[in-house]
Design an enzyme around this catalytic site. Structure first.
Site, PDB file in Angstrom:
ATOM      1  N   SER A  41      -7.532-103.988  -6.883  1.00 44.70           N
ATOM      2  CA  SER A  41      -8.103-105.164  -6.218  1.00 44.70           C
ATOM      3  C   SER A  41      -9.272-104.662  -5.367  1.00 44.70           C
ATOM      4  O   SER A  41      -9.201-104.596  -4.159  1.00 44.70           O
ATOM      5  CB  SER A  41      -7.048-105.851  -5.352  1.00 44.70           C
ATOM      6  OG  SER A  41      -6.559-104.988  -4.357  1.00 44.70           O
ATOM      7  N   HIS A 154      -0.916-106.064  -8.239  1.00 42.19           N
ATOM      8  CA  HIS A 154      -0.172-104.805  -8.339  1.00 42.19           C
ATOM      9  C   HIS A 154       1.179-104.943  -9.034  1.00 42.19           C
ATOM     10  O   HIS A 154       1.927-103.974  -9.134  1.00 42.19           O
ATOM     11  CB  HIS A 154       0.035-104.185  -6.946  1.00 42.19           C
ATOM     12  CG  HIS A 154      -1.250-103.719  -6.321  1.00 42.19           C
ATOM     13  ND1 HIS A 154      -1.332-103.268  -5.026  1.00 42.19           N
ATOM     14  CD2 HIS A 154      -2.506-103.642  -6.821  1.00 42.19           C
ATOM     15  CE1 HIS A 154      -2.586-102.935  -4.758  1.00 42.19           C
ATOM     16  NE2 HIS A 154      -3.317-103.165  -5.827  1.00 42.19           N
ATOM     17  N   GLN A 162      -0.225-109.550  -2.273  1.00 43.71           N
ATOM     18  CA  GLN A 162      -0.150-108.217  -2.889  1.00 43.71           C
ATOM     19  C   GLN A 162       0.852-107.251  -2.239  1.00 43.71           C
ATOM     20  O   GLN A 162       1.556-106.531  -2.921  1.00 43.71           O
ATOM     21  CB  GLN A 162      -1.558-107.625  -2.847  1.00 43.71           C
ATOM     22  CG  GLN A 162      -1.741-106.288  -3.504  1.00 43.71           C
ATOM     23  CD  GLN A 162      -3.193-105.863  -3.460  1.00 43.71           C
ATOM     24  OE1 GLN A 162      -3.998-106.335  -4.243  1.00 43.71           O
ATOM     25  NE2 GLN A 162      -3.548-104.973  -2.548  1.00 43.71           N
ATOM     26  N   GLU A 163       0.877-107.224  -0.891  1.00 46.74           N
ATOM     27  CA  GLU A 163       1.671-106.165  -0.240  1.00 46.74           C
ATOM     28  C   GLU A 163       2.486-106.710   0.937  1.00 46.74           C
ATOM     29  O   GLU A 163       1.939-107.352   1.829  1.00 46.74           O
ATOM     30  CB  GLU A 163       0.738-105.066   0.289  1.00 46.74           C
ATOM     31  CG  GLU A 163      -0.092-104.435  -0.809  1.00 46.74           C
ATOM     32  CD  GLU A 163      -1.165-103.501  -0.271  1.00 46.74           C
ATOM     33  OE1 GLU A 163      -1.013-102.982   0.857  1.00 46.74           O
ATOM     34  OE2 GLU A 163      -2.159-103.305  -0.986  1.00 46.74           O
ATOM     35  N   GLU A 204       2.463 -99.614  -6.290  1.00 51.05           N
ATOM     36  CA  GLU A 204       2.550 -98.797  -5.075  1.00 51.05           C
ATOM     37  C   GLU A 204       3.989 -98.455  -4.719  1.00 51.05           C
ATOM     38  O   GLU A 204       4.276 -97.979  -3.615  1.00 51.05           O
ATOM     39  CB  GLU A 204       1.833 -99.509  -3.924  1.00 51.05           C
ATOM     40  CG  GLU A 204       0.347 -99.683  -4.230  1.00 51.05           C
ATOM     41  CD  GLU A 204      -0.460-100.255  -3.076  1.00 51.05           C
ATOM     42  OE1 GLU A 204       0.135-100.737  -2.088  1.00 51.05           O
ATOM     43  OE2 GLU A 204      -1.699-100.202  -3.169  1.00 51.05           O
ATOM     44  N   ASP A 241      -0.587-107.494   3.341  1.00 48.45           N
ATOM     45  CA  ASP A 241      -1.931-107.524   2.763  1.00 48.45           C
ATOM     46  C   ASP A 241      -1.888-108.484   1.582  1.00 48.45           C
ATOM     47  O   ASP A 241      -1.525-108.093   0.471  1.00 48.45           O
ATOM     48  CB  ASP A 241      -2.379-106.129   2.291  1.00 48.45           C
ATOM     49  CG  ASP A 241      -3.735-106.198   1.591  1.00 48.45           C
ATOM     50  OD1 ASP A 241      -4.376-107.273   1.613  1.00 48.45           O
ATOM     51  OD2 ASP A 241      -4.159-105.177   0.999  1.00 48.45           O
ATOM     52  N   GLU A 285      -3.773-107.947   6.743  1.00 48.28           N
ATOM     53  CA  GLU A 285      -5.002-107.393   6.145  1.00 48.28           C
ATOM     54  C   GLU A 285      -5.577-108.398   5.146  1.00 48.28           C
ATOM     55  O   GLU A 285      -4.817-109.050   4.415  1.00 48.28           O
ATOM     56  CB  GLU A 285      -4.620-106.083   5.434  1.00 48.28           C
ATOM     57  CG  GLU A 285      -5.769-105.424   4.672  1.00 48.28           C
ATOM     58  CD  GLU A 285      -5.290-104.196   3.910  1.00 48.28           C
ATOM     59  OE1 GLU A 285      -4.391-103.475   4.414  1.00 48.28           O
ATOM     60  OE2 GLU A 285      -5.794-103.961   2.804  1.00 48.28           O
ATOM     61  N   ASP A 312     -10.465-105.189   4.757  1.00 46.66           N
ATOM     62  CA  ASP A 312     -10.511-104.200   3.669  1.00 46.66           C
ATOM     63  C   ASP A 312     -11.692-104.536   2.756  1.00 46.66           C
ATOM     64  O   ASP A 312     -12.792-103.981   2.917  1.00 46.66           O
ATOM     65  CB  ASP A 312      -9.166-104.218   2.923  1.00 46.66           C
ATOM     66  CG  ASP A 312      -9.155-103.408   1.634  1.00 46.66           C
ATOM     67  OD1 ASP A 312     -10.107-102.657   1.391  1.00 46.66           O
ATOM     68  OD2 ASP A 312      -8.187-103.529   0.848  1.00 46.66           O
ATOM     69  N   LYS A 337     -10.729 -96.432   3.275  1.00 46.62           N
ATOM     70  CA  LYS A 337     -10.451 -95.854   1.955  1.00 46.62           C
ATOM     71  C   LYS A 337     -11.649 -94.985   1.598  1.00 46.62           C
ATOM     72  O   LYS A 337     -12.769 -95.500   1.439  1.00 46.62           O
ATOM     73  CB  LYS A 337     -10.317 -96.967   0.914  1.00 46.62           C
ATOM     74  CG  LYS A 337      -9.066 -97.836   1.038  1.00 46.62           C
ATOM     75  CD  LYS A 337      -9.225 -99.069   0.153  1.00 46.62           C
ATOM     76  CE  LYS A 337      -7.931 -99.820  -0.075  1.00 46.62           C
ATOM     77  NZ  LYS A 337      -8.176-101.182  -0.656  1.00 46.62           N
ATOM     78  N   SER A 364      -5.722 -95.720   4.318  1.00 46.61           N
ATOM     79  CA  SER A 364      -5.066 -96.291   3.132  1.00 46.61           C
ATOM     80  C   SER A 364      -5.225 -95.466   1.864  1.00 46.61           C
ATOM     81  O   SER A 364      -6.270 -94.856   1.622  1.00 46.61           O
ATOM     82  CB  SER A 364      -5.656 -97.679   2.885  1.00 46.61           C
ATOM     83  OG  SER A 364      -5.166 -98.241   1.694  1.00 46.61           O
ATOM     84  N   HIS A 365      -4.187 -95.518   1.063  1.00 53.32           N
ATOM     85  CA  HIS A 365      -4.222 -95.039  -0.329  1.00 53.32           C
ATOM     86  C   HIS A 365      -4.912 -96.089  -1.203  1.00 53.32           C
ATOM     87  O   HIS A 365      -5.338 -97.134  -0.697  1.00 53.32           O
ATOM     88  CB  HIS A 365      -2.786 -94.814  -0.827  1.00 53.32           C
ATOM     89  CG  HIS A 365      -1.942 -96.065  -0.831  1.00 53.32           C
ATOM     90  ND1 HIS A 365      -0.778 -96.195  -1.534  1.00 53.32           N
ATOM     91  CD2 HIS A 365      -2.110 -97.273  -0.210  1.00 53.32           C
ATOM     92  CE1 HIS A 365      -0.263 -97.401  -1.355  1.00 53.32           C
ATOM     93  NE2 HIS A 365      -1.042 -98.071  -0.544  1.00 53.32           N
ATOM     94  N   ARG A 366      -4.998 -95.844  -2.515  1.00 47.74           N
ATOM     95  CA  ARG A 366      -5.382 -96.852  -3.487  1.00 47.74           C
ATOM     96  C   ARG A 366      -4.175 -97.142  -4.374  1.00 47.74           C
ATOM     97  O   ARG A 366      -3.236 -96.337  -4.433  1.00 47.74           O
ATOM     98  CB  ARG A 366      -6.558 -96.373  -4.383  1.00 47.74           C
ATOM     99  CG  ARG A 366      -7.857 -96.074  -3.684  1.00 47.74           C
ATOM    100  CD  ARG A 366      -8.379 -97.136  -2.765  1.00 47.74           C
ATOM    101  NE  ARG A 366      -8.552 -98.471  -3.289  1.00 47.74           N
ATOM    102  CZ  ARG A 366      -9.715 -99.092  -3.449  1.00 47.74           C
ATOM    103  NH1 ARG A 366     -10.839 -98.466  -3.133  1.00 47.74           N
ATOM    104  NH2 ARG A 366      -9.787-100.334  -3.892  1.00 47.74           N
ATOM    105  N   SER A 367      -4.238 -98.244  -5.107  1.00 49.20           N
ATOM    106  CA  SER A 367      -3.088 -98.545  -5.974  1.00 49.20           C
ATOM    107  C   SER A 367      -2.985 -97.548  -7.128  1.00 49.20           C
ATOM    108  O   SER A 367      -1.900 -97.286  -7.631  1.00 49.20           O
ATOM    109  CB  SER A 367      -3.175 -99.978  -6.477  1.00 49.20           C
ATOM    110  OG  SER A 367      -4.461-100.255  -6.975  1.00 49.20           O
ATOM    111  N   LYS A 388      -1.104 -96.562   5.349  1.00 47.08           N
ATOM    112  CA  LYS A 388      -0.298 -97.193   4.286  1.00 47.08           C
ATOM    113  C   LYS A 388      -0.450 -96.328   3.048  1.00 47.08           C
ATOM    114  O   LYS A 388      -1.557 -96.005   2.619  1.00 47.08           O
ATOM    115  CB  LYS A 388      -0.653 -98.656   4.055  1.00 47.08           C
ATOM    116  CG  LYS A 388      -2.050 -98.989   3.583  1.00 47.08           C
ATOM    117  CD  LYS A 388      -2.130-100.475   3.177  1.00 47.08           C
ATOM    118  CE  LYS A 388      -3.384-100.783   2.418  1.00 47.08           C
ATOM    119  NZ  LYS A 388      -3.445-102.149   1.893  1.00 47.08           N
TER     120      LYS A 388
HETATM  121  C1  LIG Z   1      -4.578-100.511  -1.559  1.00 55.04           C
HETATM  122  C2  LIG Z   1      -5.083-101.668  -1.963  1.00 55.04           C
HETATM  123  O1  LIG Z   1      -5.195-101.959  -3.282  1.00 55.04           O
HETATM  124  P1  LIG Z   1      -6.295-101.382  -4.283  1.00 55.04           P
HETATM  125  O2  LIG Z   1      -6.257 -99.897  -4.202  1.00 55.04           O
HETATM  126  O3  LIG Z   1      -5.859-101.921  -5.623  1.00 55.04           O
HETATM  127  O4  LIG Z   1      -7.606-101.944  -3.820  1.00 55.04           O
HETATM  128  C3  LIG Z   1      -5.515-102.708  -1.013  1.00 55.04           C
HETATM  129  O5  LIG Z   1      -5.972-103.772  -1.424  1.00 55.04           O
HETATM  130  O6  LIG Z   1      -5.419-102.494   0.206  1.00 55.04           O
HETATM  131 MG   LIG Z   2      -6.200-104.411   0.911  1.00 54.36          MG
END
Ligand SMILES: C=C(OP(=O)(O)O)C(=O)O
Ligand SMILES: [Mg+2]
Length: 426
Positions: A41, A154, A162-163, A204, A241, A285, A312, A337, A364-367, A388
């Protein structure tokens, strides 16, 4: 310091998509490698991840062009040159690319080199990566915001948002927080199983059940927190999120999975106000979409003194977009990110901007992730207070938790756990 070798290759991320790994050697002795992650996303203004588009290989998702840029042009520009520090390296990479969004060489090529250099420099100096990124006398261990229910892009389930994360903040240490989070995660699994829901996981590592509504995700998490022996709000709070840029269509928010209907920005705002007042939510978020700046302003004016509002997709870790957002009073926190902007130096600049304007920053990580644990070091280095990086059952997420456990042990009395203060309103 001289880069004496540089090599990139195509490896895989956690969705089985190709990604770039770069290996750097400094002064013929200090070798380090880095792998870049990949989002699903993604924000429209993210630095460009170069994909080959050759449908015969990995359905067009190969990264051989980006790999070729590291092994060709980038190596040519860097090898055997005196490079004093990270800023100098990243400047060379940015100038070599020559585009505002790293679309020529690829942000995936550039970031792999940038991170590998940071790691090799840390080795050369005999210090951990977090200390290479920022040196402090004492550090803050982050609250792990664990994504226990996945929806949206996701997961193939009925949840629009999403989260859904749990934040175990009432702990004395990161180690204790992880235990609280994992106990809740495993209790959640038992509850889902008993209710007849599937316990398969999303990208995730959070569960991806077909719940009857988005609210049920929160209700069931609260049930798990209590059943695990913790107090919602006091011990463990909730972060969400909803990734609303993915829902934004022709000026409305389309809840395409749960209700097959849509909400205006006022209606979505009402929903967030109700949720924040009804549930122990400490962080929201992307509560509005990246192209709905008016919605973001309303959201910030309405809830900006009650809850952490993280931008984000709207900011994309980009200092100039973030600056505009600050001027317009948007959000009170920014998601960080590395691959949204594409170099270590620019990521640290964005964090600096957040500090100057009293915004929180959330690492943050990515998906799509890998075994690379750089974000764990980044969270500690910058004393971000929260991170996260998924939940408790996928190796690429656990790798970050385990790195943080090791860092905490290594730091001993030189670290403290962030606790609820991590969130802007605690
Ligand atoms: C971690 C996320 O997802 P993606 O890596 O798919 O953008 C997010 O949207 O915060
Ligand atoms: Mg996000």
């Amino acid at each position: 310091m001289k880069i004496t070798s540089l090599h990139a290759r195509e490896v895989l991320d956690s969705r089985g998509n190709p990604t770039v790994e770069a290996e750097i050697t400094i002064d013929s002795r200090f070798q380090a490698s880095a792998i870049v992650p990949s989002g699903a996303s993604t924000g429209e203004k993210e630095a460009v991840e170069l994909r080959d588009g050759d449908l015969q290989r990995y359905k067009g998702k190969g990264v051989l062009q980006a790999v070729g840029h590291v092994n060709g042009e980038i190596s040519y520009a860097l090898l055997n040159k005196e490079i004093p520090d990270q800023a100098a390296l990243d400047r060379i990479l940015i100038e070599l690319d020559g585009t505002p969004n790293k679309s020529r060489l690829g942000a995936n090529a550039i970031l792999a080199v940038s991170i590998a250099f940071a790691k090799a420099m840390a080795l050369a100096r005999g210090i951990p990566l977090y200390a290479q990124l920022e040196t402090h006398d004492t550090y803050v261990m982050p609250v792990p915001c664990m994504n226990v229910i996945n929806g949206g892009r996701h997961a193939d389930n009925s949840i629009d948002f999403q989260e859904f994360m749990i934040a175990p903040h009432r702990a004395h240490s990161f180690r204790e927080a992880i235990r609280m989070g994992i106990e809740t995660f495993q209790t959640l699994k038992e509850i889902l199983r008993k209710k007849g829901y599937v316990t398969a996981v999303g990208d995730e590592g959070g569960f991806a059940p077909n719940l009857s509504s988005n609210e049920e995700a929160i209700e069931i998490i609260l049930e798990a927190i209590v059943k695990a022996g913790y107090a919602p709000g006091d011990d463990i709070s909730i972060c969400i999120d909803p990734a609303t840029s993915e829902l934004w269509e022709a000026g409305r928010y389309v809840l395409f999975k749960s209700m097959k209907g849509s909400l205006s920005r006022d209606e979505l705002l009402d929903l967030w106000v109700n949720w924040v007042r009804q549930y122990p939510i400490v962080l929201l978020e992307d509560g509005m979409a990246e192209n709905d700046w008016d919605g973001w302003k309303m959201l910030t004016q309405t809830l900006g003194n009650e809850v952490e509002l993280v931008g984000d997709d709207i900011f994309c870790t980009n200092p100039s977009i973030f600056q505009k957002g600050i001027e317009q009073g948007i959000a009170n926190s920014i998601l960080i990110k590395l691959n949204q902007i594409g170099t270590v130096t620019e990521t640290l600049q964005t964090i600096q901007l957040a500090r100057q304007h009293h915004y929180k920053y959330f690492i943050s990580h990515r998906s799509g992730e890998t075994e690379d644990t750089t974000i764990a070091d980044l969270a500690v280095a910058t004393c971000a207070g929260h991170i996260k990086t998924g939940s408790g059952c996928r190796g690429e997420r656990i790798a970050k938790f385990n790195r943080l456990l090791r860092i905490e042990e290594e730091l001993g009395h030189r670290s403290r756990f962030a606790g609820k203060q991590a969130f802007i309103f605690s």
